[in-house]
Design a protein around this motif. Structure first.
Motif, mmCIF file in Angstrom:
data_model
loop_
_atom_site.group_PDB
_atom_site.id
_atom_site.type_symbol
_atom_site.label_atom_id
_atom_site.label_comp_id
_atom_site.label_asym_id
_atom_site.label_seq_id
_atom_site.Cartn_x
_atom_site.Cartn_y
_atom_site.Cartn_z
ATOM 1 N N ARG A 1 11.377 1.710 -17.656
ATOM 2 C CA ARG A 1 11.824 0.608 -16.813
ATOM 3 C C ARG A 1 10.659 -0.336 -16.515
ATOM 4 N NH1 ARG A 1 14.721 1.994 -11.305
ATOM 5 N NH2 ARG A 1 12.642 1.491 -10.553
ATOM 6 N N THR A 2 9.486 0.227 -16.257
ATOM 7 C CA THR A 2 8.308 -0.608 -16.007
ATOM 8 C C THR A 2 8.029 -1.515 -17.201
ATOM 9 O OG1 THR A 2 7.399 1.222 -14.750
ATOM 10 C CG2 THR A 2 5.886 -0.548 -15.309
ATOM 11 N N GLY B 1 12.646 11.995 -16.053
ATOM 12 C CA GLY B 1 12.655 11.019 -14.963
ATOM 13 C C GLY B 1 11.442 10.116 -15.036
ATOM 14 N N ALA B 2 10.280 10.712 -15.289
ATOM 15 C CA ALA B 2 9.043 9.928 -15.411
ATOM 16 C C ALA B 2 9.139 9.002 -16.617
ATOM 17 C CB ALA B 2 7.856 10.872 -15.557
ATOM 18 N N HIS B 3 9.737 9.502 -17.679
ATOM 19 C CA HIS B 3 9.892 8.719 -18.897
ATOM 20 C C HIS B 3 10.763 7.493 -18.630
ATOM 21 C CE1 HIS B 3 10.021 8.111 -23.244
ATOM 22 N NE2 HIS B 3 11.286 7.838 -23.104
ATOM 23 N N ARG B 4 11.861 7.738 -17.897
ATOM 24 C CA ARG B 4 12.773 6.629 -17.598
ATOM 25 C C ARG B 4 12.076 5.578 -16.737
ATOM 26 N NH1 ARG B 4 17.208 9.211 -15.083
ATOM 27 N NH2 ARG B 4 17.262 10.555 -16.906
ATOM 28 N N ARG B 5 11.278 6.046 -15.775
ATOM 29 C CA ARG B 5 10.550 5.097 -14.911
ATOM 30 C C ARG B 5 9.555 4.278 -15.735
ATOM 31 N NH1 ARG B 5 10.796 8.888 -11.112
ATOM 32 N NH2 ARG B 5 8.807 9.832 -11.629
ATOM 33 N N ALA B 6 8.854 4.956 -16.647
ATOM 34 C CA ALA B 6 7.880 4.249 -17.490
ATOM 35 C C ALA B 6 8.580 3.208 -18.353
ATOM 36 C CB ALA B 6 7.128 5.246 -18.365
#
Lengths: 190, 99
Positions: B14-15, B7-12
């Motif tokens: 997306r950023t 999840g953190a990876h996906r957010r990063a």
């Protein structure tokens, strides 16, 4: 890496400072000289380099996620984009040489538009010095990224993480230099 | 990879995509400034856009947002010295009225 980048900021910064003084003093000549540059190719090249920074950032993200394949793919994309940038820059240079815009090839036909030929020549001195220095940095960057890609192939991702990160910092710095060179050189008086 | 990590990876991810798109939008903006009236402020707008781009690259691509204090200090230091160099040089030229 950050310390090295800070010294590089001042290295390029000194050129930027000198350029700024003359740009202000000879505004008219610099504007007419700048109009001889290829606005379209310069803009496309900026987009190419910004995108290469994006793929470099992807490589850092991938190496942190320990995905070797994604890291290498992103590094390879960065190298390709860097090479495209240099190719377009070379194309621009060849046009400018053909038009005798390079100061050492300047002849009587050099003068154009408003301003004085000597000051326009000064603009092109700055242009070739700054873009040339930037291109040398990019060539070094491409070499380092290729080297790091090979290491990533051979070792596991954990061992190359710091290497990829450091390379990324250098690459982004070279991108930032161009971010300033683009309006300074291509957008004068536009 | 656990689901929290991904999840953190996906957010990063997306950023990074958002920052990249913002950079291209800023480039489009700075290129189109040439077609606007008010010639006098073009250079200032272009410089401001370049600074915004550099800030985006620094904070998100170079990860200054989450770097150590030392790294941030050195990065800020580099630009501080450059700002000093520029300010003092320009002040000199301006005060002496060099042509």
């Amino acid at each position: 890496m950050w310390v090295f980048i800070a010294t590089e900021v001042l290295f390029f910064g000194a050129l930027f400072t000198a350029y700024g003084i003359y740009r202000h003093a000879y505004a008219e000549s610099f504007a007419s000289a700048s109009h001889r540059l290829d606005f379209m190719l310069g803009t496309i090249n900026t987009a190419v380099l910004l995108t290469s920074s994006f793929t470099m950032a992807l490589a850092v993200l991938a190496v942190k996620a320990r995905s070797r394949r994604a890291t290498i793919a992103a590094l390879a994309a960065t190298v390709v984009l860097g090479a495209i940038f240099l190719g377009i820059k070379g194309l621009e240079y060849s046009h400018e040489f053909a038009e005798h815009l390079a100061p050492w090839r300047a002849d009587a036909s050099f003068a154009f538009g408003a301003g004085s030929a000597a000051h326009q020549r000064l603009f092109f001195n700055f242009y070739f010095a700054m873009t040339g220095l930037h291109a040398v940095h990019l060539v070094v960057g491409i070499g380092v990224v290729v080297g790091v890609s090979v290491m990533t192939l051979r070792r596991n991702a954990a061992r190359v993480e710091r290497l990829v990160e450091g390379t990324g910092l250098y690459w982004h710095f070279v991108d930032i230099v161009w971010v300033f060179l683009y309006p300074m050189l291509y957008l004068v008086g536009r | 990879m656990s689901s929290i990590e991904s999840g953190a990876h996906r957010r990063a991810l997306r950023t990074l995509v958002l920052v990249w798109m913002s950079l291209l939008l800023l480039l489009a903006a700075t290129a189109s400034v040439s077609f606007l009236p008010w010639k006098d402020v073009h250079a200032a707008i272009n410089l401001a856009i370049a600074m915004a781009k550099a800030l985006l690259i620094g904070l998100f691509f170079m990860n200054l947002r989450s770097s150590s204090t030392l790294a941030r200090l050195i990065a800020a230091g580099g630009f501080l010295w450059l700002a000093l160099l520029m300010t003092l040089s320009y002040l000199d030229v301006w005060m002496r009225g060099v042509k």
